[in-house]
Motif scaffolding. Structure first.
Motif, PDB file in Angstrom:
ATOM      1  N   VAL A 118       0.856  -1.184   0.000  1.00  0.00           N
ATOM      2  CA  VAL A 118       0.000   0.000   0.000  1.00  0.00           C
ATOM      3  C   VAL A 118       0.893   1.234   0.000  1.00  0.00           C
ATOM      4  CG1 VAL A 118      -1.941   1.166   1.118  1.00  0.00           C
ATOM      5  CG2 VAL A 118      -1.657  -1.309   1.376  1.00  0.00           C
ATOM      6  N   ASP A 119       0.684   2.119  -0.986  1.00  0.00           N
ATOM      7  CA  ASP A 119       1.444   3.369  -1.025  1.00  0.00           C
ATOM      8  C   ASP A 119       0.488   4.527  -1.301  1.00  0.00           C
ATOM      9  OD1 ASP A 119       0.970   3.412  -3.793  1.00  0.00           O
ATOM     10  OD2 ASP A 119       2.862   2.430  -4.245  1.00  0.00           O
ATOM     11  N   ALA A 120       1.024   5.715  -1.489  1.00  0.00           N
ATOM     12  CA  ALA A 120       0.188   6.906  -1.651  1.00  0.00           C
ATOM     13  C   ALA A 120      -0.019   7.290  -3.107  1.00  0.00           C
ATOM     14  CB  ALA A 120       0.809   8.077  -0.886  1.00  0.00           C
ATOM     15  N   SER A 121       0.401   6.475  -4.050  1.00  0.00           N
ATOM     16  CA  SER A 121       0.348   6.838  -5.460  1.00  0.00           C
ATOM     17  C   SER A 121      -1.075   6.802  -5.994  1.00  0.00           C
ATOM     18  CB  SER A 121       1.233   5.885  -6.270  1.00  0.00           C
ATOM     19  OG  SER A 121       0.683   4.581  -6.257  1.00  0.00           O
ATOM     20  N   VAL A 122      -1.252   7.345  -7.193  1.00  0.00           N
ATOM     21  CA  VAL A 122      -2.540   7.283  -7.893  1.00  0.00           C
ATOM     22  C   VAL A 122      -2.410   6.176  -8.935  1.00  0.00           C
ATOM     23  CG1 VAL A 122      -4.358   8.675  -8.953  1.00  0.00           C
ATOM     24  CG2 VAL A 122      -2.564   9.788  -7.613  1.00  0.00           C
ATOM     25  N   ASN A 123      -2.266   4.947  -8.441  1.00  0.00           N
ATOM     26  CA  ASN A 123      -1.930   3.858  -9.347  1.00  0.00           C
ATOM     27  C   ASN A 123      -2.234   2.534  -8.668  1.00  0.00           C
ATOM     28  OD1 ASN A 123      -1.015   2.597 -11.627  1.00  0.00           O
ATOM     29  ND2 ASN A 123       1.123   3.193 -11.400  1.00  0.00           N
ATOM     30  N   ALA A 124      -2.151   1.469  -9.436  1.00  0.00           N
ATOM     31  CA  ALA A 124      -2.258   0.105  -8.929  1.00  0.00           C
ATOM     32  C   ALA A 124      -1.521  -0.795  -9.901  1.00  0.00           C
ATOM     33  CB  ALA A 124      -3.715  -0.326  -8.780  1.00  0.00           C
ATOM     34  N   GLY A 125      -1.125  -1.969  -9.451  1.00  0.00           N
ATOM     35  CA  GLY A 125      -0.403  -2.876 -10.337  1.00  0.00           C
ATOM     36  C   GLY A 125      -0.150  -4.209  -9.677  1.00  0.00           C
ATOM     37  N   VAL A 126       0.308  -5.160 -10.457  1.00  0.00           N
ATOM     38  CA  VAL A 126       0.680  -6.476  -9.949  1.00  0.00           C
ATOM     39  C   VAL A 126       2.011  -6.875 -10.561  1.00  0.00           C
ATOM     40  CG1 VAL A 126      -1.652  -7.344  -9.484  1.00  0.00           C
ATOM     41  CG2 VAL A 126      -0.672  -7.596 -11.777  1.00  0.00           C
ATOM     42  N   ARG A 127       2.721  -7.730  -9.866  1.00  0.00           N
ATOM     43  CA  ARG A 127       3.944  -8.314 -10.401  1.00  0.00           C
ATOM     44  C   ARG A 127       4.301  -9.503  -9.519  1.00  0.00           C
ATOM     45  NH1 ARG A 127       8.321  -3.693  -8.526  1.00  0.00           N
ATOM     46  NH2 ARG A 127       8.935  -4.665  -6.572  1.00  0.00           N
ATOM     47  N   THR A 128       5.374 -10.183  -9.852  1.00  0.00           N
ATOM     48  CA  THR A 128       5.849 -11.289  -9.031  1.00  0.00           C
ATOM     49  C   THR A 128       7.127 -10.872  -8.316  1.00  0.00           C
ATOM     50  OG1 THR A 128       7.092 -12.220 -10.884  1.00  0.00           O
ATOM     51  CG2 THR A 128       4.836 -13.016 -10.557  1.00  0.00           C
ATOM     52  N   TYR A 129       7.439 -11.591  -7.252  1.00  0.00           N
ATOM     53  CA  TYR A 129       8.667 -11.310  -6.517  1.00  0.00           C
ATOM     54  C   TYR A 129       9.244 -12.625  -6.003  1.00  0.00           C
ATOM     55  CZ  TYR A 129       6.095 -11.947  -2.091  1.00  0.00           C
ATOM     56  OH  TYR A 129       5.360 -12.454  -1.040  1.00  0.00           O
ATOM     57  N   GLY A 130      10.550 -12.609  -5.794  1.00  0.00           N
ATOM     58  CA  GLY A 130      11.223 -13.795  -5.268  1.00  0.00           C
ATOM     59  C   GLY A 130      11.423 -14.868  -6.329  1.00  0.00           C
ATOM     60  N   GLY A 142      -3.994   6.986  -3.346  1.00  0.00           N
ATOM     61  CA  GLY A 142      -4.437   8.130  -4.133  1.00  0.00           C
ATOM     62  C   GLY A 142      -5.495   7.756  -5.151  1.00  0.00           C
ATOM     63  N   LEU A 143      -5.514   6.503  -5.594  1.00  0.00           N
ATOM     64  CA  LEU A 143      -6.550   5.999  -6.497  1.00  0.00           C
ATOM     65  C   LEU A 143      -7.644   5.275  -5.719  1.00  0.00           C
ATOM     66  CD1 LEU A 143      -7.646   5.447  -9.326  1.00  0.00           C
ATOM     67  CD2 LEU A 143      -6.097   3.473  -9.472  1.00  0.00           C
ATOM     68  N   TRP A 144      -7.254   4.395  -4.815  1.00  0.00           N
ATOM     69  CA  TRP A 144      -8.209   3.557  -4.070  1.00  0.00           C
ATOM     70  C   TRP A 144      -9.237   4.403  -3.320  1.00  0.00           C
ATOM     71  CZ3 TRP A 144      -9.100  -1.614  -3.889  1.00  0.00           C
ATOM     72  CH2 TRP A 144      -9.803  -2.129  -2.801  1.00  0.00           C
ATOM     73  N   GLU A 145      -8.798   5.488  -2.709  1.00  0.00           N
ATOM     74  CA  GLU A 145      -9.682   6.279  -1.856  1.00  0.00           C
ATOM     75  C   GLU A 145     -10.706   7.095  -2.630  1.00  0.00           C
ATOM     76  OE1 GLU A 145     -10.008   6.261   1.395  1.00  0.00           O
ATOM     77  OE2 GLU A 145      -8.424   4.766   1.708  1.00  0.00           O
ATOM     78  N   ILE A 146     -10.531   7.298  -3.931  1.00  0.00           N
ATOM     79  CA  ILE A 146     -11.498   8.080  -4.688  1.00  0.00           C
ATOM     80  C   ILE A 146     -12.488   7.193  -5.437  1.00  0.00           C
ATOM     81  CG2 ILE A 146      -9.832   9.957  -4.959  1.00  0.00           C
ATOM     82  CD1 ILE A 146      -9.498   9.113  -7.886  1.00  0.00           C
ATOM     83  N   LEU A 147     -12.386   5.877  -5.263  1.00  0.00           N
ATOM     84  CA  LEU A 147     -13.250   4.938  -5.963  1.00  0.00           C
ATOM     85  C   LEU A 147     -14.411   4.505  -5.086  1.00  0.00           C
ATOM     86  CD1 LEU A 147     -10.593   2.585  -7.616  1.00  0.00           C
ATOM     87  CD2 LEU A 147     -11.621   4.651  -8.569  1.00  0.00           C
ATOM     88  N   THR A 148     -15.525   4.147  -5.719  1.00  0.00           N
ATOM     89  CA  THR A 148     -16.627   3.502  -5.019  1.00  0.00           C
ATOM     90  C   THR A 148     -16.241   2.043  -4.761  1.00  0.00           C
ATOM     91  OG1 THR A 148     -17.719   2.741  -7.041  1.00  0.00           O
ATOM     92  CG2 THR A 148     -18.254   4.981  -6.260  1.00  0.00           C
ATOM     93  N   PRO A 149     -16.956   1.358  -3.859  1.00  0.00           N
ATOM     94  CA  PRO A 149     -16.621  -0.058  -3.622  1.00  0.00           C
ATOM     95  C   PRO A 149     -16.633  -0.907  -4.891  1.00  0.00           C
ATOM     96  CG  PRO A 149     -18.000   0.746  -1.845  1.00  0.00           C
ATOM     97  CD  PRO A 149     -17.928   1.847  -2.860  1.00  0.00           C
ATOM     98  N   GLN A 150     -17.600  -0.709  -5.775  1.00  0.00           N
ATOM     99  CA  GLN A 150     -17.636  -1.520  -7.000  1.00  0.00           C
ATOM    100  C   GLN A 150     -16.541  -1.138  -7.976  1.00  0.00           C
ATOM    101  OE1 GLN A 150     -19.574  -4.216  -5.718  1.00  0.00           O
ATOM    102  NE2 GLN A 150     -19.316  -4.446  -7.920  1.00  0.00           N
ATOM    103  N   GLU A 151     -16.157   0.143  -7.991  1.00  0.00           N
ATOM    104  CA  GLU A 151     -15.017   0.542  -8.823  1.00  0.00           C
ATOM    105  C   GLU A 151     -13.732  -0.083  -8.299  1.00  0.00           C
ATOM    106  OE1 GLU A 151     -16.802   4.897 -10.197  1.00  0.00           O
ATOM    107  OE2 GLU A 151     -15.353   4.751  -8.569  1.00  0.00           O
ATOM    108  N   ARG A 152     -13.637  -0.257  -6.988  1.00  0.00           N
ATOM    109  CA  ARG A 152     -12.473  -0.937  -6.418  1.00  0.00           C
ATOM    110  C   ARG A 152     -12.438  -2.401  -6.850  1.00  0.00           C
ATOM    111  NH1 ARG A 152     -13.148   1.674  -0.334  1.00  0.00           N
ATOM    112  NH2 ARG A 152     -12.456   3.799  -0.909  1.00  0.00           N
ATOM    113  N   VAL A 153     -13.599  -3.038  -6.886  1.00  0.00           N
ATOM    114  CA  VAL A 153     -13.667  -4.412  -7.377  1.00  0.00           C
ATOM    115  C   VAL A 153     -13.219  -4.469  -8.837  1.00  0.00           C
ATOM    116  CG1 VAL A 153     -15.213  -6.337  -7.915  1.00  0.00           C
ATOM    117  CG2 VAL A 153     -15.461  -5.108  -5.749  1.00  0.00           C
ATOM    118  N   ALA A 154     -13.672  -3.504  -9.644  1.00  0.00           N
ATOM    119  CA  ALA A 154     -13.258  -3.459 -11.048  1.00  0.00           C
ATOM    120  C   ALA A 154     -11.754  -3.260 -11.167  1.00  0.00           C
ATOM    121  CB  ALA A 154     -14.006  -2.339 -11.772  1.00  0.00           C
ATOM    122  N   LEU A 155     -11.194  -2.416 -10.313  1.00  0.00           N
ATOM    123  CA  LEU A 155      -9.740  -2.197 -10.320  1.00  0.00           C
ATOM    124  C   LEU A 155      -9.003  -3.502 -10.006  1.00  0.00           C
ATOM    125  CD1 LEU A 155      -7.279  -0.243 -10.366  1.00  0.00           C
ATOM    126  CD2 LEU A 155      -7.646   0.067  -7.904  1.00  0.00           C
TER     127      LEU A 155
END
Length: 439
Positions: free
Chosen positions: A181-193, A205-218
């Motif tokens: 979790v960071d403060a950016s206006v973004n989201a993403g996935v990747r692998t590690y290890g 910055g993105l998560w907090e401006i979305l509705t619950p269903q928009e978060r599901v879509a994200l």
């Protein structure tokens, strides 16, 4: 174009005025551009940022062309897979990536031969060890979890991970092992290890401006990248790109302080530019496939959160600059207030209210401004970055497709559970955002 902004003081009540071009009544909103929906007067008063470099311009034009072609194919009912040329580009990208890995493997074998077969010579093992060092430098390294932002695991956020698992099942994949979790206006996935564990990045910055269903879509969009695959994110291609970047870094020119520097630079000139060309060639070959993966991930967003939520998610992306500007204003206001009496209390209040104030600010953006931003997006070809198709094309594809109901519903109680699990990260990141400027 004329820049017209209204500031009506303490009230945000809209007014009206005639358009100077066509006479149609236009709405005046506090803090927003005044423009005409009938003739597009003043729709885009700001000049777009200039492109940096010739290659950046070419790359952006190529990305826009691929995006338009894929959008047309998808709207005709296709998958965007294309014919012939797209498949050949993907095959060539994999072939070139394997060639890059083959060079690294060849260096390793040469090092082994020098060390084992030339042990009696004395000099060959030394050369072999030097080659092994080079191989170690050139090998692609697995990603790591960042050390700065908060990292959540399943045991401390079961509600959030349960939601991610359900969304993953809806789009045809599994969940993740960690959430950053960071403060950016973004989201993403990747692998590690080395085991290829999955991590999701959620920018508040993105998560907090979305509705619950928009978060599901994200979440559906991001997990869709795992479900559908992405040439650029695969170990073969992504690893080859990282190796080439390492090669280019090793071959970078040095300062011309003496004759030896001139000699080294002359020796590495051709290999350096050859590697530079390979980076752009591999990038270009994988670009269309990467954009197709974005469209497929968008379909995952609609499948998980509903078509309507996926469409409005793209509107939120258009106000990302407003999010960043609001966070800067909040932190600077706290910094100014912190110099007087009660400064500590002011900063703490700003930290407590930061995300709520952000959501309220973006929630107050009128539909008239969203429509203007959509038109500006179509004019400029706005995209998240030049690996993504233009935002207006992605939104158009979703809006023109058959409506999809949500497979995953994030209702009030569930949203509250997730919010409670994110609360410690929200508080920590709010403190960092405010104190970055408040000192």
């Amino acid at each position: 174009m004329e820049t017209v902004r209204q500031n009506v003081g303490a009230t945000d009540a809209p007014g009206v005025r005639p358009c100077p071009e066509c006479g149609t009544e236009v709405t005046l909103h506090a803090w927003y551009v005044t423009w005409c929906a009938a003739c597009d007067w003043n729709v885009d008063p700001g000049a777009p940022d200039p492109e940096r470099g010739r290659l950046a311009k070419v790359r952006r034009r190529l990305a826009a062309r691929h995006g338009e072609q894929l959008a047309e194919e998808i709207e005709r009912g296709g998958s965007g897979a294309g014919r012939g040329g797209a498949d050949r580009s993907t095959a060539l990208a994999f072939g070139l990536a394997l060639l890059v890995h083959g060079v690294t493997a060849g260096l390793f074998l040469a090092a082994a031969v020098l060390i084992i077969g030339g042990w009696h010579t004395g000099i060959q093992p030394v050369l072999g060890v030097l080659l092994l060092v080079a191989v170690a430098l050139l090998l692609p390294r697995p990603g790591r979890l960042p050390k700065g932002p908060p990292v959540l695991f399943r045991a401390e956020a079961p509600g959030l991970f349960g939601l991610i698992d359900e969304v993953g099942a809806a789009v045809g994949t599994t969940g993740v092992d960690a959430v950053v979790v960071d403060a950016s206006v973004n989201a993403g996935v990747r692998t590690y290890g080395y085991r290829g564990r999955r991590v999701m990045f959620l920018g508040l910055g993105l998560w907090e401006i979305l509705t619950p269903q928009e978060r599901v879509a994200l979440l559906g969009h991001e997990l869709g990248h795992f479900a559908n695959g992405d040439v650029r994110s695969s170990f073969v291609v992504h690893g080859a790109l990282r190796s080439l970047v390492e090669w280019h870094s090793v071959l970078s020119s040095v300062k011309h302080d003496n004759i030896m520097d001139w000699f080294v630079n002359a020796l590495t000139f051709l290999p350096r530019w050859a590697v530079y060309g390979l980076i752009h060639l591999l990038d270009g070959l994988s670009l269309r496939a990467s954009q197709r993966a974005e469209y497929m991930a968008d379909a995952g967003a609609a499948r998980a959160g509903s078509s309507g939520a996926a469409v409005t998610l793209f509107d939120r992306l258009l106000v990302s600059e407003g999010v960043e500007a609001h966070l800067r204003r909040e932190s600077m206001a706290a910094a100014r207030a912190g110099g007087g009496s009660g400064g500590r209390e002011v900063r703490e209040a700003a930290e407590r209210e930061l995300w709520e104030r952000l959501a309220a600010r973006i929630g107050s953006v009128p539909e008239n401004e969203y429509e203007r931003l959509r038109r500006v997006s179509a004019r400029r070809g706005h995209s998240v970055d030049d690996t993504h198709p233009p935002t207006h094309l992605r939104r158009r594809c979703l809006a023109s497709a058959d409506p999809r109901p949500a497979l995953v519903v994030c209702d009030g109680p569930r949203a509250q559970v997730v919010a409670a699990e994110l609360a410690p990260a929200r508080a920590l990141l709010a403190r960092r955002v405010i104190r970055d400027h408040a000192g």
